[in-house]
Motif scaffolding. Structure first.
Motif, PDB file in Angstrom:
ATOM      1  N   ALA A  28      15.146   0.057 -22.216  1.00  0.00           N
ATOM      2  CA  ALA A  28      16.376   0.736 -22.651  1.00  0.00           C
ATOM      3  C   ALA A  28      17.257  -0.320 -23.311  1.00  0.00           C
ATOM      4  O   ALA A  28      18.230  -0.778 -22.740  1.00  0.00           O
ATOM      5  CB  ALA A  28      17.076   1.360 -21.452  1.00  0.00           C
ATOM      6  N   CYS A  30      19.589  -0.544 -25.472  1.00  0.00           N
ATOM      7  CA  CYS A  30      21.045  -0.431 -25.614  1.00  0.00           C
ATOM      8  C   CYS A  30      21.720  -0.174 -24.273  1.00  0.00           C
ATOM      9  O   CYS A  30      22.927   0.047 -24.215  1.00  0.00           O
ATOM     10  CB  CYS A  30      21.404   0.646 -26.627  1.00  0.00           C
ATOM     11  SG  CYS A  30      21.078   2.318 -26.045  1.00  0.00           S
ATOM     12  N   GLY A  32      21.432   2.373 -22.303  1.00  0.00           N
ATOM     13  CA  GLY A  32      21.770   3.772 -22.025  1.00  0.00           C
ATOM     14  C   GLY A  32      22.889   4.323 -22.875  1.00  0.00           C
ATOM     15  O   GLY A  32      23.459   5.370 -22.554  1.00  0.00           O
ATOM     16  N   GLY A  34      22.559   5.407 -25.942  1.00  0.00           N
ATOM     17  CA  GLY A  34      22.062   6.373 -26.933  1.00  0.00           C
ATOM     18  C   GLY A  34      22.055   5.832 -28.345  1.00  0.00           C
ATOM     19  O   GLY A  34      22.145   6.580 -29.314  1.00  0.00           O
ATOM     20  N   CYS A  36      19.713   3.078 -29.348  1.00  0.00           N
ATOM     21  CA  CYS A  36      18.514   2.307 -29.727  1.00  0.00           C
ATOM     22  C   CYS A  36      17.267   3.162 -29.902  1.00  0.00           C
ATOM     23  O   CYS A  36      16.332   2.777 -30.584  1.00  0.00           O
ATOM     24  CB  CYS A  36      18.239   1.207 -28.704  1.00  0.00           C
ATOM     25  SG  CYS A  36      17.624   1.802 -27.111  1.00  0.00           S
ATOM     26  N   GLY A  37      17.220   4.315 -29.268  1.00  0.00           N
ATOM     27  CA  GLY A  37      16.048   5.193 -29.392  1.00  0.00           C
ATOM     28  C   GLY A  37      14.817   4.688 -28.651  1.00  0.00           C
ATOM     29  O   GLY A  37      13.706   5.153 -28.908  1.00  0.00           O
ATOM     30  N   CYS A  39      14.305   4.610 -25.139  1.00  0.00           N
ATOM     31  CA  CYS A  39      14.015   5.129 -23.803  1.00  0.00           C
ATOM     32  C   CYS A  39      13.255   6.455 -23.893  1.00  0.00           C
ATOM     33  O   CYS A  39      13.647   7.453 -23.283  1.00  0.00           O
ATOM     34  CB  CYS A  39      15.313   5.298 -23.028  1.00  0.00           C
ATOM     35  SG  CYS A  39      16.498   6.368 -23.869  1.00  0.00           S
ATOM     36  N   CYS A  71      18.093   8.504 -21.647  1.00  0.00           N
ATOM     37  CA  CYS A  71      19.521   8.289 -21.371  1.00  0.00           C
ATOM     38  C   CYS A  71      20.363   9.477 -21.824  1.00  0.00           C
ATOM     39  O   CYS A  71      21.533   9.582 -21.468  1.00  0.00           O
ATOM     40  CB  CYS A  71      20.015   6.998 -22.012  1.00  0.00           C
ATOM     41  SG  CYS A  71      20.091   7.023 -23.802  1.00  0.00           S
TER      42      CYS A  71
HETATM   43 FE1  FES Z   1      18.994   3.218 -25.894  1.00  0.00          FE
HETATM   44 FE2  FES Z   1      18.443   5.455 -24.534  1.00  0.00          FE
HETATM   45  S1  FES Z   1      18.564   3.434 -23.801  1.00  0.00           S
HETATM   46  S2  FES Z   1      18.828   5.241 -26.647  1.00  0.00           S
END
Ligand code: FES
Length: 492
Positions: A28, A30, A32, A34, A36-37, A39, A71
Motif C-alpha cells: 500500500a 500511499c 491508504g 487512494g 497509488c493504486g 492495494c 483502501c
Molecule cells: Fe494506495 Fe490503496 S494504498 S491506493
C-alpha cells in the motif's frame, strides 16, 4: 494468490485496515490514501460498486473481474477476496566488499569478539536483509532478505511516521520484529537468544523499538534515541539525526571513508536520499526527500525486486527488450528497471528534456510489456528523485570546499534487486558525468556496516566517532540546493 474469507469488522474500516489488523500483508505505497493504486484485491463474488478512485486506477476489464482497491472498500458482512503476494519473494543484492581506506591495513581476524555467531541486519524502508556472521572466523555464513512488511502502511518513512502517530505504533513494531524473527529462523538461529546488530534509518529503528515518532515528522525533527545502545538481544547502531541514520554511519565505515586520507562521497539511493562526503578528518552528511522511485515505490507499475520485476531495459527504434529477475513473466518495474526505462525513453527522444512524454504515450504511458507501462507521472517521480539526489550531492561538495577533481571515489549504495547501470544513472543526470569513472555501485553498505560491527567489536569506536563527529548540512531552505534542485529537474 492469497485467498482471504472473513467477516467484516465493520465500524467503517477499509479492507486494507482489516488486513493490517489481521497481520496480512498487502502493498500500500500511499499508506491508504487512494493515490497509488497498489492495494489491489479481487472480490471472488459480489464486488461492491466501484468508487471514482477505483475507476481511475483499475481498468474496466479488471473492474468487471472484481478487482478493487483495498483502501477504498468498506463493507458489512462476509467478504471473500484474493490478491497477489509476490512481494514476499523479494530478492535484493546483498554482496558487499567491506573496504578499509586505501592507506589503512586490513583488520586482523583475531580482533573478532569471539562471541560465536551474531546476526547483522539492515532494516530498509523496503527491504530487510540479515546476515549470519561467524565472529570467530570473521566471515558471513549466509544472508537472507524479505520485504519490510510495514510496507502495507506506506512505501516511505513519512507514511510510516504518520501511521505510528495515528495509533499503529504497536502494529508497526510487531511487523518488523516478526520480519527479524523470521529471517533469523531462516538463518537457522533462535531469535530470542542470538545477539543481533541492527543498522537502518532512524525511523526504522524507532519503529523497531516502539519509540514515539511524534517528533520525527515535525520541525525541528528530533529523534528520541540515536546512540549506540542495546535492547534485549538487539544492539542498535548509532545514527546522526532524524533523517541521517545508522544506515549512513554504517555505509561511511563500510566504505572506509572515516579512515581515508582522500575525500570520498557516499550516496544511498533509498527513500531518504542520505549522503555523506569526507575523509578521516571531517565528514558532512545530508538527506533529501528523494522518495522511493529508485526502489520501485510510487511508480505506476513499480514493484520491489521480486521475481518477474523488469530490471533492465533496451529500446531500439521502438522495439523494447528487457530482462526480468529470475527470467519470470514481467510483473512490474523494480528500481533498476525504472532507471533504465527512463534512460532509454530519453535516448529514443520519447521523453524530452523537460520530462514531457511523446504525445503518443502521454495519456496511457509507454508500454514496456503487455502488462507494464511507464507513465508521465512516473517520469515526474524520477525527475523529483534524481534532482533531489544530484542537487544534494553537489551542495555537499560545495559545503566541503572541494571540486570533482578532488573526490577520489563516489560510492553508490542501495539494496537494489539487480546491479545498477552506472552509465544509465549518469545518462539521466542522477550522477555527474565527471565522476562516472570514479563511481562504484557498492550494494547494501548499511548491511555491510552491521556485518563489520558483528565481525569486529573493535569497530565500535569508529561508529561512535562518526555518529558524534559528522556534521549535518540542512538542505531545507538552502538557496544553493534549491537552485540546483530546479536545474536538475531538467534532463540534460
Ligand atoms: Fe494506495 Fe490503496 S494504498 S491506493
Amino acid at each position: 494468490m492469497k485467498h482471504v474469507k472473513a467477516i467484516s469488522e465493520g465500524s467503517g474500516l477499509s479492507i486494507l485496515e482489516q488486513l493490517q489488523n489481521r497481520g496480512i500483508f498487502l502493498p500500500a505505497d500511499c499508506g491508504g490514501n487512494g493515490t497509488c493504486g497498489k492495494c489491489l484485491i479481487r472480490f471472488v463474488k459480489n464486488p461492491p460498486e466501484p468508487t471514482p478512485k477505483e475507476k481511475k486506477f483499475v481498468s474496466e476489464k479488471n473492474l468487471e473481474q472484481g478487482w478493487r482497491l483495498a483502501c477504498e472498500t468498506r463493507l458489512e458482512g462476509e467478504f471473500e477476496i484474493e490478491f497477489d503476494q509476490s512481494e514476499d519473494e523479494i530478492v535484493a543484492q546483498t554482496e558487499f566488499q567491506i573496504r578499509n581506506g586505501s592507506d589503512v591495513p586490513e583488520e586482523e581476524p583475531e580482533d573478532a569478539g569471539g562471541e560465536g555467531t551474531m546476526i547483522a541486519v539492515d532494516i530498509g524502508t523496503t527491504t530487510v536483509a540479515a546476515s549470519l556472521v561467524d565472529t570467530a572466523q570473521n566471515k558471513v555464513l549466509d544472508t537472507r532478505t524479505c520485504i519490510n512488511h510495514q510496507r502495507s502502511f506506506g512505501a516511505d518513512v513519512i507514511s510510516r511516521i504518520k501511521a505510528s502517530n495515528e495509533g499503529d505504533k504497536e502494529k508497526l513494531k510487531s511487523l518488523i520484529r516478526e520480519d527479524l524473527a523470521e529471517l533469523t529462523r531462516r538463518l537457522g538461529q533462535d531469535p530470542e537468544t542470538i545477539r543481533t546488530v541492527i543498522s537502518g534509518n532512524t525511523t526504522m529503528q524507532h519503529l523497531l523499538e516502539g519509540l514515539s515518532c511524534e517528533t520525527l515528522g515535525v520541525a525541528p525533527y528530533t529523534p528520541v534515541d540515536i546512540s549506540l545502545h542495546e535492547d534485549g538481544p538487539f544492539t542498535l547502531l548509532p545514527g546522526i539525526s532524524t533523517y541521517v541514520g545508522a544506515d549512513i554511519v554504517s555505509g561511511i565505515i563500510a566504505c572506509g571513508m572515516d579512515q581515508s586520507d582522500e575525500v570520498c562521497i557516499l550516496i544511498d539511493l533509498g527513500t531518504n536520499g542520505e549522503m555523506a562526503i569526507g575523509n578521516k578528518d571531517r565528514i558532512l552528511v545530508a538527506s533529501t526527500a528523494a522518495g522511493p522511485a529508485f526502489e520501485g515505490g510510487n511508480i505506476t507499475c513499480g514493484v520491489a525486486g521480486i521475481p518477474g520485476a523488469i530490471s533492465s531495459v533496451e529500446i531500439n527504434d521502438g522495439t523494447v527488450t528487457f530482462e526480468t529477475i529470475g527470467g519470470k513473466e514481467p510483473v512490474g518495474l523494480c528500481g533498476t528497471g525504472v532507471l533504465e526505462v527512463m534512460y532509454e525513453l530519453l535516448k529514443e527522444e520519447l521523453v524530452d528534456e523537460t520530462g514531457c512524454m511523446d504525445e503518443e504515450y502521454f495519456d496511457d504511458g509507454f508500454p514496456v510489456s503487455d502488462a507494464v507501462v511507464f507513465t508521465e507521472k512516473d517520469v515526474r517521480e524520477v525527475q523529483l528523485a534524481k534532482s533531489a539526489i544530484r542537487a544534494g550531492a553537489e551542495t555537499l561538495i560545495k559545503e566541503y570546499g572541494v571540486d570533482y577533481g578532488q573526490v577520489r571515489a563516489l560510492y553508490l549504495a542501495g539494496g537494489f534487486g539487480q546491479k545498477i547501470n552506472l552509465k544509465k544513472a549518469a545518462g539521466i543526470g542522477l550522477l555527474p558525468e565527471e565522476l562516472l569513472e570514479r563511481t562504484e555501485a557498492v550494494g547494501n553498505s548499511s548491511l555491510a556496516g552491521a556485518v563489520l560491527y558483528a565481525k569486529n567489536p573493535a569497530a565500535r569506536e569508529r561508529f561512535v566517532r562518526v555518529s558524534d563527529k559528522a556534521e549535518e548540512v540542512s538542505l531545507t531552505g538552502n538557496p544553493f540546493f534549491n537552485d540546483l534542485y530546479m536545474e536538475h529537474m531538467m534532463f540534460e
